[in-house]
Design a protein around this motif. Structure first.
Motif, PDB file in Angstrom:
ATOM      1  N   ASN A  35      13.153  45.453  23.994  1.00 22.80           N
ATOM      2  CA  ASN A  35      12.036  46.388  23.918  1.00 22.80           C
ATOM      3  C   ASN A  35      12.485  47.721  23.328  1.00 22.80           C
ATOM      4  OD1 ASN A  35      10.348  44.517  24.979  1.00 22.80           O
ATOM      5  ND2 ASN A  35       9.995  45.543  26.923  1.00 22.80           N
ATOM      6  N   GLN A  73      14.643  46.944  28.776  1.00 26.42           N
ATOM      7  CA  GLN A  73      14.764  45.502  28.610  1.00 26.42           C
ATOM      8  C   GLN A  73      15.689  45.187  27.454  1.00 26.42           C
ATOM      9  OE1 GLN A  73      11.092  43.383  28.417  1.00 26.42           O
ATOM     10  NE2 GLN A  73      12.031  41.461  27.809  1.00 26.42           N
ATOM     11  N   ASP A  97      15.741  39.171  28.210  1.00 28.14           N
ATOM     12  CA  ASP A  97      14.958  39.779  29.301  1.00 28.14           C
ATOM     13  C   ASP A  97      15.818  40.380  30.404  1.00 28.14           C
ATOM     14  OD1 ASP A  97      12.541  39.145  28.064  1.00 28.14           O
ATOM     15  OD2 ASP A  97      12.457  37.163  28.997  1.00 28.14           O
TER      16      ASP A  97
END
Length: 267
Positions: free
Chosen positions: A5, A159, A163
């Motif tokens: 992310n 993140q 994950d």
């Protein structure tokens, strides 16, 4: 390929959560501020694009467009809007403890290396109310809330590959929590902004199994050490002389056929 992310998005999400936490602790002093506290989150606190920072009128216009009401011009007030943006200048050396380029640690039973990048983010809230009393009530409690040591430091989950989550702490510098009234031509509109500086470390992790953990190339291993490779020599010796106490011989090789011949040389 799924990348981690975006670090800015992770900080923005954590900052928005802080604003939601403030509203949960806010104590209404009027009917309108009570309505704001009980309103749906998306209609009470709204994030705006970073380009609208320092332009409260543009932020309010963006909020109007996001409202889904029968009357296009209808806006639910009071409302808190926020905009955030990373700054190019890194934090001051006195704002963060110095750390090495890479830190070795174990996360989720994996041995990893974390690079911590000093990061400064500027956040701004703009509160819009129909009267100055509601404005002062919310802005005053907000500054008091963010000045508390329990609220100035908050966790930001970043993140990573596969994950994995790496947590980092960001800090609000309370010496900048000063409200700034914004002039408005609207008679029934009161506006005030508060600028906030968020400082912390953004983590970049090696070792979670991302596609770039091993594909470093350029003669280096992922840990930065040089890759040991056997020397490659594509040159072929086609002639050499050898001497003894009795004679002088010349050895020749044919590159194409590989045939070797030896002849005696009279000096």
């Amino acid at each position: 390929m799924k990348y981690p992310n975006d670090s800015l998005k992770c900080i923005q999400n954590a900052w928005y959560k802080q604003l939601v936490n403030f509203r949960a602790s806010y104590m209404p002093e009027t009917q309108l501020t009570a309505d704001w506290k009980l309103r749906a989150i998306g209609d009470a606190i709204k994030a705006c694009p970073s380009r609208m920072m320092d332009d409260s009128e543009a932020m309010l216009s963006e909020y109007r467009k996001s409202q889904k009401h029968d009357e296009v011009s209808k806006v639910l007030l009071p409302v808190m809007l926020t905009a955030t943006a990373l700054t190019d200048q890194p934090p001051d050396v006195n704002q963060l403890l110095p750390v090495p380029d890479f830190i070795e640690t174990v996360i989720d039973e994996k041995r990893v290396k974390i690079r911590l990048v000093p990061t400064t983010l500027r956040a701004q809230i703009a509160f819009f109310a129909t009267n100055p009393n509601d404005l002062r009530s919310v802005i005053g409690q907000f500054c008091a809330h963010m000045s508390s040591s329990d609220n100035r430091r908050f966790n930001v989950p970043f993140q990573q590959w596969n994950d994995h989550i790496v947590n980092s702490t960001f800090t609000v510098f309370e010496n900048e929590l000063f409200p700034s009234p914004v002039p408005s031509e609207a008679i029934n509109l009161s506006i005030s902004t508060v600028d906030i500086q968020l400082v912390g470390y953004t983590p970049n992790v090696i070792g979670f199994g991302g596609p770039f953990d091993q594909n470093t190339g350029n003669g280096y291993e992922p840990d930065g050490s040089a890759t040991e490779q056997p020397a490659i020599n594509d040159k072929v010796i086609v002639q050499a002389d050898q001497y003894t106490s009795l004679d002088h011989q010349r050895v020749k090789g044919d590159r194409e056929t590989g045939e070797i011949t030896v002849e005696r040389i009279d000096d």
